[in-house]
Design a protein around this motif. Structure first.
Motif, PDB file in Angstrom:
ATOM      1  N   GLU A  84       0.743  -1.087   0.140  1.00 50.46           N
ATOM      2  CA  GLU A  84       0.081   0.009  -0.076  1.00 50.46           C
ATOM      3  C   GLU A  84       0.555   1.319   0.095  1.00 50.46           C
ATOM      4  N   LYS A  87       2.208   1.785  -3.380  1.00 46.87           N
ATOM      5  CA  LYS A  87       1.340   2.302  -4.345  1.00 46.87           C
ATOM      6  C   LYS A  87       0.983   4.005  -3.981  1.00 46.87           C
ATOM      7  N   MET A  88       1.032   4.375  -2.844  1.00 43.90           N
ATOM      8  CA  MET A  88       0.742   5.699  -2.362  1.00 43.90           C
ATOM      9  C   MET A  88       1.689   6.493  -3.056  1.00 43.90           C
ATOM     10  N   LYS A  89       3.066   5.996  -2.717  1.00 44.16           N
ATOM     11  CA  LYS A  89       4.428   6.610  -3.269  1.00 44.16           C
ATOM     12  C   LYS A  89       4.175   6.901  -4.857  1.00 44.16           C
ATOM     13  N   TRP A 137       1.373   7.125  -6.279  1.00 43.17           N
ATOM     14  CA  TRP A 137       0.392   8.360  -6.642  1.00 43.17           C
ATOM     15  C   TRP A 137       0.941   9.633  -6.545  1.00 43.17           C
ATOM     16  N   PHE A 138       1.815   9.706  -5.315  1.00 43.26           N
ATOM     17  CA  PHE A 138       2.358  11.072  -5.011  1.00 43.26           C
ATOM     18  C   PHE A 138       3.374  11.420  -6.257  1.00 43.26           C
TER      19      PHE A 138
END
Length: 56
Positions: A23, A26-28, A30-31
């Motif tokens: 997770e 995945k967020m990295k 997006w960033f």
């Protein structure tokens, strides 16, 4: 997870760590996509003096 002698607790801890690692990656991603330009990130997070009292 290393402190427990119970196999099920150790497995639960390993599962949580694996899931959260995926997770986070995945967020990295997006960033990086959303703020690929450092200047864009700085503009998005800079409060204009006229709206300094407004919270997002």
């Amino acid at each position: 997870m290393r402190r427990s002698s119970r196999p099920r607790m150790r497995q639960l801890g390993a599962t949580i760590a694996t899931t959260q690692s995926a997770e986070i990656e995945k967020m990295k991603g997006w960033f990086d996509r959303w703020y690929s330009s450092p200047s864009l990130f700085m503009l998005e997070n800079t409060v204009h003096p006229q709206v300094s009292g407004v919270r997002r």
